[in-house]
Design an enzyme around this catalytic site. Structure first.
Site: not given
Ligand code: GLN
Ligand code: ZN
Length: 813
Positions: A24, A723
Site C-alpha cells: 500500500r 461523512h
C-alpha cells in the site's frame, strides 16, 4: 486514409494491474502528504508513483508479459476516471474560480489538483464518489456541464510511457477511459445543467482525445487502450440504440487520423452486446478485448465483421480471487479461434484492480485453500500459460492444465466445501421460514412491548473508534493482552457509549461496536467457511483500501457471536439496546465469494447462521435487532434482465435470516451508499419493521421518494451527514425531521444519523446527537400543538414554520 497496424498486438496482456502497491505504498505516500504537506511534499507522492510504475512494469515482464505493448500504463492519480478527466482538463468551474487550473496529474500542481478534487477544500465540496459498476471500487464522478472548460493534457500519459521505456526498456500501452464511458460516468456541474447531458459534449471531447492520441503517436506509442465498460451496463439516460450510434461515430472519428497509435477498445464487466461489437467493427479501431469471463464468445456475424483484426480474449476473470478454470478457458479460446478470422490474444476480462497483488505472501492462509486462490500475479501467470498454449498448442502447457485440474478436484472433494449438515439444512428451508407474522400484528405487538415515543431516536450502530479502542483490538489480535483484560477494555468502552446515549436521551441505544474492526470481517472471523488474509488489500477509493475475507467453504456458526457484548450493554440501562448484525447480502458483497456454489445457496448458509444468532439474542432478552444491508443495491446486476433473479435470492436470504424472529421482536435494517429509488420494492420486500437510510445529502429527495411511493413501513431517513466532522445546526436537523414527519407521517418516522459513527470523533458525535434528540423533541411538541390546534379549529400553529423552533439556542454548542 487510415493507419494500419504496424506493431502486432502481443499474445498475452492484462487490462490493468493493482495500483496501490503490494505494501500500500501509494496509500501511505498520499496520506502522509495529506496530513503534513510540509514534511511530505507532492514530490514524495510523485516519487512513489514512479517507483510503483517501474515495479509494476518489471514485475509484469518477469511474469511473462514480454511482448511490446503487453504491459498497460495506467493512470495512478488516485482513480483512473479522474486521471482521464484530468487529461481532458475537466476542472469544474467552482474549482477554477478558486484558482485551480488544469494540470497534468503527475506533476506537483497535478497532485494538488487531485487532492482538492478528491478531498475538497475548506469551502469546496469534493467530487462525488460512486460505485464503479457492480464492484466495491468507487470512482470520482467528473463534472462536465455544457460550459465546463476542457483542454487536452497528454503530458503525464506521454511522460509515463517515456520514463518507463527509459528506465526499463519496456514499451507500455497507455490506458484511458474511453470517451463514451467517461461522459456516461460524468454528471453536470450544477443542478442548472440537469437538462443537459455530459454526453452532449461528445464532439468537444473527441477532439481532445484525437489530440491526445496524436501526442502519444509522436512519443512513439504503438498501442493505446480505451476502456468502454459502460457498454456492458443498462440504465444510462440514453437509449441503447443512440448509445451504439454514438459509439460508432466516436470511434470512426478517433480511428480516422493516420497519425495515431493503434487502438485497443476494451469493454469488460460483462458482455458488450453484439450491437456494440458490430458498431466497432464498422470503424477502423485495431483491436477489441471481450469479456469471456462474464460475457459470451462473440457470434459469427460480429466476428465476420471484425475480420482479421486481433481480439483479446478476456478468459481470466479480474473480479474474483479464484483460480481460473483453465479447462473451460481452453474451451472458450478454442471456440473463439475457430470463429475468429484474425489472431486471438489472451487477456484478463477486466483490469486487476479488484484483486490483491500476490497470494504467495499469504503464509498464514491454509495451504490447501491458498492453492485454490489466484491474486493478480497468479492471474497474470494464467494468462501467460494460456497464451503459450494458443501459440504452441495445448500440449506445451499440458503440465499446467493437469495441475489446475488436480487442484480443482481437490477443492471439490475438500470436506470444507461440502458439509452435509450445512447442505441438509439449506435444502430443508421452506418458504414459510422466510415469512414472519403480518406487519400489522408485529407493529401492535412491538408497540405493546417497546412503548416508544413518536419519532423515536436511535443511531446506526457504531460509535467513535478511538485510538485506544483500536489499540486494544490490535493487541488482542496479536495475543499481547490476556482475554480478560481485552474484555474489560471493550466493556469499559461499551459502558461509556451507553452512558453517552442515556445522557443525551436517545430512545433506542446501541452497544457501539467497539469490538469490530469491520462490519463484515468481524462476522467472517467468527463463522466457519471464511478465511482472512494478511496482505489482501484492494483499493476501495482514493487512498482507501479494504481487505475482503475469502468465503471458501460451507458456512456455519460455531458459537454465538454478538450476544455477550449486547447483553452487557443491556445490563447497564433500562432502555432497549439494539442487537447489531451484518446481513447476508452485505457479507457476500464485501467478501471474495466462492465460485463453486450458487450465490443463492451461499447466501442462505450465511442467513441461517445469522438466524441462529437472532434466536440467541432474543433468548438473551433483546427486543430490537438490526440487520445491516448497505450493499443490497451494490450487487444489483448491470443488465436489467439479470435483476429479478438477484433480487429474489438477496431479499430471500435476508428474510431467511430474520424470518424466525418473534412477532414482538422489532427487526431493523439499514442501507446506505446508493440511490434507493430503483430498489424500493426490494427494500419493502425485506419485510423489516424499520428501515434506516442514508438520506441527508439527497436534500429532500429520498424522503419525497418514500412518501410518493407510499412506503408502507417505518423509516429513519438520516438527518445528520456523518461523512464529515461538521456538526449540523439544530435548524438543519429539525428541518429534516419536520419534513419527514409531514411527508411520511410522524407515526412512521424514526430520527437517526445517516450511518454508523465509527469514523467520527466523540465531541462532534455528542454535539450532533444533542441536536438530533432536541430536534425530535421539538418536532414532537409541534405535532402535539398541531393536533390540539386542529382539534380546537384555531389558526394554524406558528411553530410549524421553519426557524421558529425555540429550544435551538439551548442546544447550540
Ligand atoms: N452498523 C454499522 C455501523 O454503524 C453500519 C455501517 C454501514 O452501514 N456501513 O457502523
Ligand atoms: Zn450506513
Amino acid at each position: 486514409m487510415t493507419a494500419r497496424p504496424t506493431t502486432p498486438f502481443p499474445a498475452a496482456t492484462v487490462l490493468g494491474y493493482p495500483r496501490i502497491g503490494p505494501d500500500r505504498e501509494l496509500k501511505k505516500a498520499l496520506e502522509a502528504h495529506w496530513s503534513d504537506a510540509a514534511a511530505h511534499p507532492a514530490e514524495t507522492v510523485l516519487d512513489t508513483l514512479a517507483q510503483l510504475r517501474r515495479r509494476t512494469t518489471t514485475r509484469l515482464v518477469e511474469l511473462g508479459l514480454t511482448g511490446d505493448a503487453a504491459v498497460p500504463s495506467e493512470g495512478f492519480a488516485v482513480d483512473h476516471v479522474l486521471d482521464t478527466a484530468l487529461a481532458l482538463g475537466a476542472v469544474p468551474a467552482r474549482f477554477a474560480a478558486d484558482g485551480y487550473k488544469p494540470a497534468a496529474p503527475d506533476t506537483p500542481r497535478g497532485v494538488e489538483l487531485v487532492t482538492a478534487l478528491s478531498r475538497g477544500t475548506d469551502h469546496l465540496e469534493p467530487l462525488e464518489l460512486t460505485k464503479w459498476f457492480d464492484t466495491n471500487y468507487h470512482y470520482y464522478v467528473p463534472e462536465i456541464g455544457p460550459d465546463t472548460a476542457l483542454s487536452a493534457h497528454p503530458e503525464s500519459l506521454v511522460e509515463r510511457y517515456a520514463t518507463t521505456l527509459a528506465a526499463t526498456g519496456v514499451a507500455t500501452r497507455p490506458v484511458l477511459v474511453g470517451p463514451l464511458s467517461l461522459l456516461l460516468l460524468s454528471r453536470g456541474e450544477t443542478t442548472d445543467d440537469a437538462g443537459a447531458r455530459p454526453l452532449d459534449r461528445l464532439d468537444d471531447v473527441l477532439a481532445l482525445y484525437i489530440s491526445i492520441l496524436s501526442a502519444l503517436a509522436e512519443a512513439g506509442v504503438a498501442w493505446v487502450q480505451l476502456d468502454e465498460p459502460a457498454l456492458a451496463a443498462d440504465g444510462w439516460d440514453v437509449p441503447r440504440a443512440e448509445l451504439v450510434a454514438a459509439l460508432e461515430s466516436a470511434y470512426a472519428r478517433l480511428s480516422y487520423p493516420s497519425h495515431r497509435p493503434q487502438i485497443l477498445v476494451t469493454v469488460g464487466y460483462g458482455d458488450a452486446g453484439e450491437d456494440a461489437q458490430l458498431a466497432l467493427a464498422r470503424t477502423d479501431v485495431d483491436a477489441l478485448a471481450v469479456d469471456l469471463d462474464r460475457g459470451d464468445v462473440p457470434g459469427e456475424s460480429a466476428l465476420a465483421a471484425w475480420g482479421e483484426r486481433p481480439l483479446v480474449a478476456g478468459v481470466v476473470g479480474g473480479r474474483t480471487v479464484w483460480r481460473t478454470d483453465l479447462a473451460r478457458a481452453v474451451e472458450k479460446l478454442d471456440l473463439l479461434r475457430t470463429r475468429a478470422r484474425g489472431p486471438v490474444a489472451v487477456g484478463t476480462a477486466t483490469p486487476l484492480l479488484h484483486v490483491p497483488h500476490d497470494v504467495a505472501r499469504e503464509t498464514r492462509l491454509d495451504p490447501e485453500v491458498r492453492a485454490w486462490v489466484a491474486f493478480a500475479d497468479q492471474k497474470v501467470s494464467e494468462v501467460v500459460a494460456l497464451a503459450r498454449g494458443v501459440g504452441e498448442g495445448w500440449d506445451a502447457v499440458a503440465e499446467t492444465l493437469r495441475e489446475d485440474a488436480a487442484v480443482r478436484e481437490a477443492r471439490a472433494n475438500h470436506p470444507a466445501t461440502h458439509r452435509a449438515e450445512v447442505r441438509e439444512r439449506t435444502a430443508a428451508v421452506r418458504d414459510g421460514d422466510r415469512r414472519r407474522d403480518s406487519a400489522e400484528a408485529r407493529r401492535a405487538a412491538q408497540h405493546e412491548r417497546l412503548r416508544l415515543p413518536e419519532l423515536p431516536t436511535t443511531t446506526i450502530g457504531s460509535f467513535p473508534q478511538t485510538l485506544d479502542v483500536r489499540r486494544a483490538r490490535a493487541e488482542h489480535r496479536a495475543g499481547r493482552i490476556p482475554e480478560a483484560e481485552y474484555t474489560a477494555r471493550i466493556r469499559e468502552e461499551i459502558a461509556r457509549t451507553v452512558r453517552a446515549q442515556e445522557q443525551r436521551g436517545l430512545d433506542v441505544l446501541v452497544h457501539g461496536e467497539a469490538e469490530r474492526n469491520d462490519m463484515v470481517q468481524y462476522f467472517a472471523e467468527a463463522l466457519d467457511g471464511f478465511a482472512t488474509t494478511q496482505h489482501g488489500w484492494v483499493q476501495s477509493y482514493g487512498s482507501r483500501c479494504t481487505r475482503p475475507s475469502i468465503l471458501f467453504g460451507d458456512v456455519s456458526r460455531p458459537a454465538p457471536i454478538t450476544v455477550d457484548w449486547t447483553s452487557y450493554a443491556a445490563s447497564l440501562t433500562e432502555r432497549p439496546v439494539k442487537g447489531m448484525l451484518t446481513g447476508p447480502v452485505t457479507i457476500l458483497a464485501w467478501s471474495f465469494v466462492r465460485d463453486d456454489a450458487p450465490a443463492a445457496e451461499v447466501a442462505d448458509q450465511v442467513a441461517l447462521a445469522l438466524r441462529d444468532e437472532i434466536t440467541d439474542l432474543e433468548a438473551a432478552g433483546t427486543a430490537i435487532i438490526q440487520v445491516d444491508e448497505p450493499a443490497l443495491r451494490e450487487l444489483l446486476p448491470l443488465r436489467e434482465a439479470d435483476r429479478p433473479a438477484y433480487l429474489d435470492w438477496s431479499v430471500g436470504s435476508f428474510r431467511l435470516a430474520t424470518g424466525g424472529a418473534a412477532t414482538d421482536t422489532q427487526i431493523h435494517t439499514h442501507l446506505c451508499y446508493s440511490e434507493f429509488e430503483t430498489v424500493l420494492d426490494a427494500i419493502d420486500g425485506l419485510d423489516a419493521d424499520v428501515t434506516t437510510l442514508e438520506a441527508s445529502r439527497s436534500g429532500s429527495g429520498i424522503v419525497d421518494g418514500l412518501a410518493a411511493a407510499d412506503f408502507p413501513r417505518d423509516v429513519g431517513p438520516g438527518v445528520w451527514d456523518i461523512h464529515s466532522p461538521r456538526v449540523p445546526t439544530f435548524e438543519e436537523v429539525a428541518g429534516r425531521v419536520r419534513h419527514a414527519a409531514h411527508a411520511i407521517g410522524a407515526d412512521r418516522v424514526w430520527v437517526n444519523p445517516d450511518c454508523g459513527l465509527k469514523t467520527r470523533g466523540w465531541p462532534e458525535t455528542e454535539a450532533a446527537l444533542d441536536r438530533l434528540v432536541a430536534a425530535a423533541v421539538t418536532v414532537r411538541a409541534e405535532l402535539a400543538t398541531d393536533d390540539d390546534a386542529a382539534g380546537a379549529r384555531s389558526t394554524p400553529s406558528r411553530s410549524t414554520s421553519p426557524g421558529s423552533a425555540q429550544p435551538a439556542l439551548a442546544f447550540e454548542r
